[in-house]
Design a protein around this motif. Structure first.
Motif, short mmCIF file in Angstrom:
data_model
loop_
_atom_site.label_atom_id
_atom_site.label_comp_id
_atom_site.label_asym_id
_atom_site.label_seq_id
_atom_site.Cartn_x
_atom_site.Cartn_y
_atom_site.Cartn_z
N LEU A 197 -11.34 -5.93 -34.40
CA LEU A 197 -11.24 -6.92 -33.35
C LEU A 197 -11.56 -8.29 -33.93
O LEU A 197 -12.64 -8.50 -34.48
CB LEU A 197 -12.18 -6.62 -32.19
CG LEU A 197 -11.97 -7.58 -31.02
CD1 LEU A 197 -11.41 -6.86 -29.81
CD2 LEU A 197 -13.25 -8.31 -30.64
N TYR A 198 -10.59 -9.21 -33.84
CA TYR A 198 -10.74 -10.58 -34.32
C TYR A 198 -11.09 -11.47 -33.12
O TYR A 198 -10.40 -11.42 -32.10
CB TYR A 198 -9.44 -11.07 -34.95
CG TYR A 198 -9.00 -10.32 -36.19
CD1 TYR A 198 -9.21 -10.86 -37.46
CD2 TYR A 198 -8.36 -9.08 -36.10
CE1 TYR A 198 -8.79 -10.19 -38.60
CE2 TYR A 198 -7.94 -8.40 -37.23
CZ TYR A 198 -8.16 -8.96 -38.49
OH TYR A 198 -7.75 -8.30 -39.61
N ARG A 199 -12.13 -12.30 -33.26
CA ARG A 199 -12.57 -13.14 -32.14
C ARG A 199 -12.79 -14.58 -32.59
O ARG A 199 -13.36 -14.83 -33.66
CB ARG A 199 -13.85 -12.58 -31.53
CG ARG A 199 -14.50 -13.48 -30.47
CD ARG A 199 -15.67 -12.79 -29.80
NE ARG A 199 -15.22 -11.72 -28.92
CZ ARG A 199 -16.04 -10.86 -28.30
NH1 ARG A 199 -17.36 -10.96 -28.49
NH2 ARG A 199 -15.56 -9.93 -27.51
N THR A 200 -12.34 -15.50 -31.74
CA THR A 200 -12.63 -16.91 -31.95
C THR A 200 -12.67 -17.59 -30.58
O THR A 200 -12.44 -16.94 -29.55
CB THR A 200 -11.57 -17.56 -32.86
OG1 THR A 200 -12.02 -18.86 -33.26
CG2 THR A 200 -10.22 -17.67 -32.18
N THR A 201 -12.95 -18.88 -30.56
CA THR A 201 -12.91 -19.64 -29.31
C THR A 201 -11.93 -20.79 -29.45
O THR A 201 -11.74 -21.34 -30.54
CB THR A 201 -14.30 -20.19 -28.93
OG1 THR A 201 -14.80 -21.00 -30.00
CG2 THR A 201 -15.27 -19.05 -28.65
N LEU A 202 -11.31 -21.14 -28.33
CA LEU A 202 -10.34 -22.22 -28.29
C LEU A 202 -10.62 -23.12 -27.09
O LEU A 202 -11.18 -22.67 -26.08
CB LEU A 202 -8.91 -21.66 -28.16
CG LEU A 202 -8.37 -20.79 -29.30
CD1 LEU A 202 -7.04 -20.18 -28.89
CD2 LEU A 202 -8.22 -21.61 -30.57
N ALA A 203 -10.21 -24.36 -27.20
CA ALA A 203 -10.26 -25.26 -26.05
C ALA A 203 -9.14 -24.88 -25.09
O ALA A 203 -7.98 -24.73 -25.49
CB ALA A 203 -10.09 -26.71 -26.50
N GLY A 204 -9.47 -24.67 -23.81
CA GLY A 204 -8.50 -24.18 -22.85
C GLY A 204 -7.71 -25.27 -22.16
O GLY A 204 -7.64 -26.41 -22.62
N GLY A 205 -7.07 -24.86 -21.05
CA GLY A 205 -6.24 -25.79 -20.30
C GLY A 205 -4.93 -26.10 -20.97
O GLY A 205 -4.36 -27.18 -20.75
N ARG A 206 -4.41 -25.16 -21.77
CA ARG A 206 -3.17 -25.41 -22.52
C ARG A 206 -2.28 -24.17 -22.50
O ARG A 206 -2.75 -23.05 -22.34
CB ARG A 206 -3.48 -25.74 -23.99
CG ARG A 206 -4.32 -26.98 -24.22
CD ARG A 206 -4.55 -27.18 -25.71
NE ARG A 206 -5.46 -26.20 -26.27
CZ ARG A 206 -5.55 -25.90 -27.58
NH1 ARG A 206 -4.72 -26.50 -28.43
NH2 ARG A 206 -6.42 -25.02 -28.01
N THR A 207 -0.99 -24.41 -22.70
CA THR A 207 -0.02 -23.34 -22.91
C THR A 207 0.62 -23.56 -24.27
O THR A 207 0.97 -24.70 -24.63
CB THR A 207 1.06 -23.34 -21.82
OG1 THR A 207 0.46 -23.05 -20.56
CG2 THR A 207 2.13 -22.29 -22.12
N GLY A 208 0.77 -22.50 -25.03
CA GLY A 208 1.37 -22.64 -26.35
C GLY A 208 1.72 -21.29 -26.95
O GLY A 208 1.44 -20.23 -26.37
N THR A 209 2.33 -21.33 -28.12
CA THR A 209 2.72 -20.10 -28.82
C THR A 209 1.60 -19.66 -29.75
O THR A 209 1.13 -20.44 -30.59
CB THR A 209 4.00 -20.32 -29.64
OG1 THR A 209 5.07 -20.64 -28.74
CG2 THR A 209 4.37 -19.07 -30.42
N LEU A 210 1.17 -18.42 -29.56
CA LEU A 210 0.20 -17.79 -30.46
C LEU A 210 1.00 -17.00 -31.50
O LEU A 210 1.79 -16.13 -31.14
CB LEU A 210 -0.73 -16.86 -29.69
CG LEU A 210 -1.75 -16.09 -30.52
CD1 LEU A 210 -2.84 -17.03 -31.04
CD2 LEU A 210 -2.37 -14.95 -29.71
N GLN A 211 0.79 -17.31 -32.78
CA GLN A 211 1.50 -16.60 -33.84
C GLN A 211 0.51 -15.94 -34.79
O GLN A 211 -0.43 -16.58 -35.26
CB GLN A 211 2.41 -17.53 -34.64
CG GLN A 211 3.20 -16.78 -35.73
CD GLN A 211 4.14 -17.66 -36.51
OE1 GLN A 211 3.85 -18.83 -36.72
NE2 GLN A 211 5.26 -17.12 -36.94
N LEU A 212 0.76 -14.66 -35.06
CA LEU A 212 -0.02 -13.89 -36.04
C LEU A 212 0.91 -13.62 -37.21
O LEU A 212 1.72 -12.68 -37.18
CB LEU A 212 -0.51 -12.57 -35.44
CG LEU A 212 -1.74 -12.59 -34.52
CD1 LEU A 212 -1.55 -13.52 -33.34
CD2 LEU A 212 -2.05 -11.18 -34.04
#
Length: 625
Positions: A413-428
């Protein structure tokens, strides 16, 4: 006349002598096994191997003897097996030849049952097995090259081979054991054609203590590349007697003997595609013609069994093709089914073999099918949110692979935090192999390497958001040109809305001992749609084989009384998991399910028959046979 000559050659190998005491005495004696111009020579007399492949890790140890009795009942006089490096050296320098990994005990039981053995330690085995049998830790060194003259590879391989030889070299036929031949490498012609590398392999086998008959095997069209002058070239996949004999003579100084090392009466399955079956009527005449020609043969598989735990492999042939992880069921549509019962194919092959026995000789009676049972509905009422029982994390700026984390199989399980309130493409980038994406603990997407998925659009709520990516290793490649590109997890970088994401926590979830995975603290309920561990129990009066029906579940793994039964996945074709009677207990039995997609599902049932032929597309089931 020839029928009776062939039959006479088979009699000793079948162990069909009248006195059990004489059998035991003969089994303990030293023998010679050599190459004649046309025949194998056992104690100087022509001998035809009629062999079937079965793998000790795919069969409960308690059932090894039963499967060998079934081999005898079909008319086999020999069995073949690979030896699996990653089973015996799971971590570098730590060897395991105990329990279900006790290969020496497996070989000794074969001898007790009057069977000869062909041994295949390679160390590359293919076999639809994780990394083709190689241990994961070879991938920790990015510069190490398997199946090559790389000194680091050869050093690790040499140490392992000596450990195997300590177990098995004393069981060669020339030392009083049942091992007739030992295979060097495995279908090397599919991979390369370096004769110096093959010569190194041969010398390593000799140095380790394998001082009997050595041979190579390759598909017919690749014998030129894969054979080593001086060793017998066995042929895989061909069964035309004239062509087999001509090919062997071409690469063996104009002589035999002749051995079809892998003859395929059916095939294996991979997730999301139809179940493979081949009617006995197609292959029985071919078996008959091979036996009539006096050619030795090994059926791959005689009995497939089950690939337990996370040990399935995968295929990938390169750009333009799909990654194909194999199912846990290794039924193979073999003569002996996944549970060890005779099939119509078994009876047809038995009939073909029986024709070549000496007049008046009878095969052992075919044991009756084992009893099966249907269980009551089992309710798994205990639910634990997987995110609530995570171990201590490993922290780094960039995502680490399984190998970087010293983890072999299972999940990270990979975990991080991001600033929210946005829509975007998550790429792995270069995901290997399957990911469940969660935002603040709720599933928002899945990504599947099989479908060439590595990105998805997600919307983050306002505020600081926790991004979790649960990545499953679906099986390292076991075949093809990409064996050295087998690292797992997030193997490159993660980006969101075009920006690289850093600062990761890694939670290692190998699930190598389910008893050590805790339950959720009081008051911690399972997530509405996140991964969950469900537990329950059921009572058995008399243990019998059964098949857990997972067709209403999504994706995950099942444990019974601590035994990892394997993976399930709604895409099929496998919809059940085989539960051997040997792993059930009279009284209470514990079931644990890791469910990744349908956390509210809490019921399963054991069936009397398997379901191996239902592929689901868009939630709709359809039978494939």
């Amino acid at each position: 006349m020839y029928k009776h000559v062939v039959g006479a050659l088979l009699l000793a190998g079948l162990g069909l002598t009248p006195a059990t005491q004489a059998q035991t005495k003969a089994a303990a004696a030293k023998h010679t096994f050599a190459l004649g111009d046309e025949n194998f020579l056992l104690d100087g007399k022509p001998f035809q191997m009629i062999s079937g492949e079965l793998h000790y890790p795919r069969i409960p140890r308690e059932a090894w003897r039963h499967r060998m009795k079934m081999a005898k009942a079909m008319g086999l006089n020999t069995i073949g097996t690979y030896v699996f490096w990653n089973v015996h050296e799971p971590e570098q320098g730590k060897y395991d030849f105990s329990g279900n990994n006790d290969i020496a005990a497996f070989v000794k039981i074969a001898q007790e049952e009057g069977l000869w053995v062909v041994l295949r330690p390679s160390p590359y085995v293919c076999a639809e097995w994780e990394f083709g049998g190689y241990p994961y830790w070879l991938q920790k060194d990015k510069n190490l090259v398997v199946r090559s003259k790389d000194p680091k590879y050869l050093a690790a391989y040499g140490r392992y081979l000596k450990a195997v030889a300590q177990q098995l070299a004393p069981l060669q036929v020339n030392h009083g054991g049942p091992v007739l031949m030992v295979q060097v490498e495995n279908e090397y012609g599919f991979y390369a054609s370096d004769k110096d590398y093959l010569a190194l392999n041969r010398q390593m086998f000799v140095d380790a203590g394998f001082d009997g008959l050595l041979y190579t095997c390759d598909p017919g069209e690749k014998v030129k590349e894969g054979h080593l002058p001086g060793l017998l070239p066995a042929v895989n996949g061909w069964d035309d007697p004239r062509k087999v004999k001509q090919l062997v003579r071409t690469y063996h100084e104009g002589k035999g003997p002749y051995y079809i090392a892998e003859w395929y009466p059916a095939w294996f399955d991979w997730w999301g595609t139809p179940h493979h079956t081949v009617p006995a009527s197609k292959y029985t005449p071919r078996l008959d013609s091979v036996l009539r020609a006096g050619i030795s043969i090994n059926m791959y598989m005689f009995h497939g069994g089950t690939t337990r735990g996370f040990m399935n492999g995968a295929n990938y042939k390169g750009p333009g093709t799909r990654y194909e992880p194999q199912t846990s069921s290794y039924d193979y549509d073999a003569p002996l089914d996944e549970a060890g019962n005779a099939t119509p194919k078994f009876m047809a092959f038995r009939g073909a073999i029986e024709k070549y026995l000496p007049a008046g000789t009878k095969l052992p009676a075919v044991p009756a099918a084992k009893p099966t049972m249907r269980t009551p509905v089992i309710t798994l009422s205990s639910a634990t949110n997987l995110l609530s029982v995570l171990p201590k994390p490993v922290v780094s700026a960039a995502p680490q692979t399984f190998e970087d984390l010293n983890q072999d199989y299972g999940f990270v399980l990979y975990r991080t935090t991001l600033a929210g309130g946005r829509t975007g493409t998550l790429q792995l980038k270069d995901l290997r192999d399957y990911a469940v994406v969660l935002v603040n603990g709720q599933r928002v997407a899945t990504l599947d390497r099989r479908l060439e998925q590595d990105q998805t659009e997600i919307t983050l709520p306002k505020g600081t958001v926790t991004l979790d990516i649960l990545v499953e290793n679906l099986g390292r490649l076991n075949f093809g040109p990409f064996l050295n590109q087998n690292r797992k997890g997030i193997t490159e970088q993660v980006s969101f809305a075009g920006t690289e994401v850093k600062n990761w926590q890694h939670f290692r979830l190998p699930f190598n001992d389910i008893s050590k995975v805790g339950k959720a603290p009081a008051g911690k309920a399972a997530a509405a749609n996140g991964p969950v561990l469900r537990r329950g129990s059921f009572t058995v009066a008399t243990p019998a084989d059964t098949y857990f029906d997972m067709s209403q579940w999504g994706k995950g793994c099942v444990w019974l009384n601590g035994h990892h039964l394997g993976r399930y996945w709604e895409v099929g074709p496998q919809q059940t998991l085989y539960v051997p009677a040997e792993w059930l207990k009279k009284g209470a039995n514990e079931v644990v399910v890791l469910e990744m997609l349908k956390p509210q599902q809490d019921k399963l049932v054991g069936l009397e028959k398997p379901i191996l032929d239902v592929v689901k597309a868009d939630g709709e089931a359809r039978r494939t046979n």
